[in-house]
Write an enzyme that holds these catalytic residues in place. Structure first.
Site, PDB file in Angstrom:
ATOM      1  N   PRO A  91       0.971  -1.142  -0.330  1.00  5.00           N
ATOM      2  CA  PRO A  91       0.100  -0.093  -0.049  1.00  5.00           C
ATOM      3  C   PRO A  91       1.096   1.144   0.054  1.00  5.00           C
ATOM      4  O   PRO A  91       1.955   1.374   0.825  1.00  5.00           O
ATOM      5  CB  PRO A  91      -0.815  -0.118   1.453  1.00  5.00           C
ATOM      6  N   MET A  92       0.624   2.139  -0.921  1.00  7.72           N
ATOM      7  CA  MET A  92       1.338   3.476  -1.108  1.00  7.72           C
ATOM      8  C   MET A  92       0.556   4.405  -1.347  1.00  7.72           C
ATOM      9  O   MET A  92      -0.201   4.736  -2.243  1.00  7.72           O
ATOM     10  CB  MET A  92       2.699   3.083  -2.280  1.00  7.72           C
ATOM     11  N   GLN A  98      -6.276  -1.410   3.433  1.00  9.59           N
ATOM     12  CA  GLN A  98      -5.392  -0.810   4.264  1.00  9.59           C
ATOM     13  C   GLN A  98      -6.124   0.222   5.028  1.00  9.59           C
ATOM     14  O   GLN A  98      -6.432   1.355   4.496  1.00  9.59           O
ATOM     15  CB  GLN A  98      -4.086  -0.614   4.142  1.00  9.59           C
ATOM     16  N   CYS A 137       3.283   3.317   9.165  1.00  8.19           N
ATOM     17  CA  CYS A 137       3.494   4.693   8.845  1.00  8.19           C
ATOM     18  C   CYS A 137       3.999   5.919   9.721  1.00  8.19           C
ATOM     19  O   CYS A 137       3.475   5.870  10.780  1.00  8.19           O
ATOM     20  CB  CYS A 137       2.394   5.445   8.076  1.00  8.19           C
ATOM     21  N   LYS A 158       0.321  -4.535   9.358  1.00 14.21           N
ATOM     22  CA  LYS A 158       1.429  -3.969   8.524  1.00 14.21           C
ATOM     23  C   LYS A 158       2.358  -3.261   9.468  1.00 14.21           C
ATOM     24  O   LYS A 158       1.914  -2.260   9.884  1.00 14.21           O
ATOM     25  CB  LYS A 158       1.211  -3.499   7.430  1.00 14.21           C
ATOM     26  N   HIS A 194       7.670  -4.752   7.781  1.00 16.20           N
ATOM     27  CA  HIS A 194       8.776  -3.989   7.030  1.00 16.20           C
ATOM     28  C   HIS A 194       9.922  -4.101   7.762  1.00 16.20           C
ATOM     29  O   HIS A 194      10.051  -3.855   8.881  1.00 16.20           O
ATOM     30  CB  HIS A 194       8.089  -2.442   6.948  1.00 16.20           C
ATOM     31  N   GLY A 230      12.733  -2.943   0.729  1.00 17.68           N
ATOM     32  CA  GLY A 230      14.014  -3.185  -0.063  1.00 17.68           C
ATOM     33  C   GLY A 230      13.877  -3.990  -1.164  1.00 17.68           C
ATOM     34  O   GLY A 230      14.921  -4.407  -1.751  1.00 17.68           O
ATOM     35  N   GLY A 242       6.925  -2.615  -3.451  1.00 14.76           N
ATOM     36  CA  GLY A 242       6.097  -1.307  -3.337  1.00 14.76           C
ATOM     37  C   GLY A 242       7.072  -0.616  -4.380  1.00 14.76           C
ATOM     38  O   GLY A 242       6.465  -0.795  -5.738  1.00 14.76           O
TER      39      GLY A 242
END
Length: 327
Positions: free
Chosen positions: A17-18, A70, A100, A139, A171, A213, A233
């Site tokens: 999700p971005m 999300q 985030c 996440k 992450h 990454g 991502g």
């Protein structure tokens, strides 16, 4: 804690999700390239859904499945209401953002700062699990600020397991809540894949995905030797055709891969439909700029779309003209 079989398979590879990037137009493009990769929405806050235009925020095309929503929030009751809305709209998973690090998200008391309150996160997961039959996933990061020991992470994950969280997407970096921008938080804290692998070893019954990454499908396959899924991502956003071999390499589906040109042709009816609903051409073509990366004429393709998609009266002819500049 086992994920439903269909969503578990999709979790082998997922699109991260971005914000501002994984909107429904980019997800549609990705689905044309890969039939099986799990797609995530941008983070949507509980406030936006409960006090804004929920139908607009939740809108999607059926072709996007498998698809997860999300959510950003920290109030269990509000999250439960939003999970119900998502289930009613056909989403197949609810994911809670606990990763985030932006100031705006911190000011709303959600995102990565929630790692400091594992019991509250657990309450959020339970509330959503009680409200819907969908998988509920989290996440998160490896830690925040000085709370970055393996013991801290282990205790956080233990709380998620106790809450019957269906999957954890880690992450593989900590987050600095003060002093680093969200962009810097994606690059400066060092990656620690081994810590994610260790979590999977310590919680063998928990579905664990790795994020951070990952640049190629080959790297994703390497991670799949240690964890259950890999999430990519920015690499996919900048090179969407990276997904072209995902179905065969990750999911074992031998269906022939469509060419970039075939993908564009398949996008055109969708773009015309979206434009008829008031969506500007430039809002869709911005997601397509990297589609031909590495091919002859890719720069001309990008330039033509960038210089013409925003002009008054621009329509799909702009895309057809850009196609002529390739090769």
């Amino acid at each position: 804690m086992a994920l439903k079989e269909d969503i578990s398979r999709a979790h082998r590879l997922s699109l991260a999700p971005m914000l501002d990037w994984t909107d429904r137009d980019f997800r549609y493009l990705c689905r044309l390239i890969s039939r099986h990769t799990l797609l995530y929405t941008e983070m949507v806050t509980t406030g936006a859904l409960l006090h804004g235009d929920a139908s607009r925020f939740l809108a999607h095309d059926d072709i996007e499945y498998p698809l997860a929503l999300q959510l950003g929030g920290s109030d269990p009751a509000a999250l439960a209401k939003c999970a119900i809305l998502a289930q009613q709209q056909g989403y197949q998973e609810i994911n809670l953002n606990v990763g985030c690090p932006s100031d705006r998200v911190q000011n709303g008391s959600f995102g990565a700062c929630l790692m400091a309150e594992p019991n509250l996160v657990a309450d959020c997961v339970r509330a959503m699990k009680d409200a819907v039959s969908l998988p509920v996933t989290v996440k998160t990061r490896l830690g925040i600020d000085e709370l970055d020991s393996y013991q801290f992470l282990h205790e956080f994950v233990s709380a998620m397991v106790a809450a019957d969280c269906d999957a954890l997407i880690l992450h593989a970096r900590k987050a600095w809540l003060k002093g680093l921008s969200p962009k810097q938080n994606r690059d400066i804290p060092p990656l620690d894949y081994q810590r994610v692998y260790q979590i999977k070893q310590d919680f063998p019954n928990l579905h664990v995905d790795i994020n951070g990454g990952v640049q190629t499908l080959a790297e994703a396959l390497d991670h799949l030797q240690h964890v259950d899924g890999a999430m990519i991502g920015r690499a996919i956003y900048h090179r969407p055709y990276l997904l072209a071999d995902a179905d065969s390499q990750i999911f074992g589906d031998p269906t022939p891969v469509k060419t970039e040109a075939e993908i564009v042709e398949m996008m055109l009816p969708y773009i015309e439909q979206r434009m008829s609903q008031g969506r500007p051409l430039k809002s869709i073509t911005r997601h397509m700029l990297g589609l031909f990366q590495g091919q002859a004429g890719a720069r001309r393709w990008r330039r033509h779309l960038s210089e013409n998609a925003h002009l008054p009266g621009a329509d799909i002819q702009v895309i057809r003209d850009a196609m002529k500049l390739l090769g």
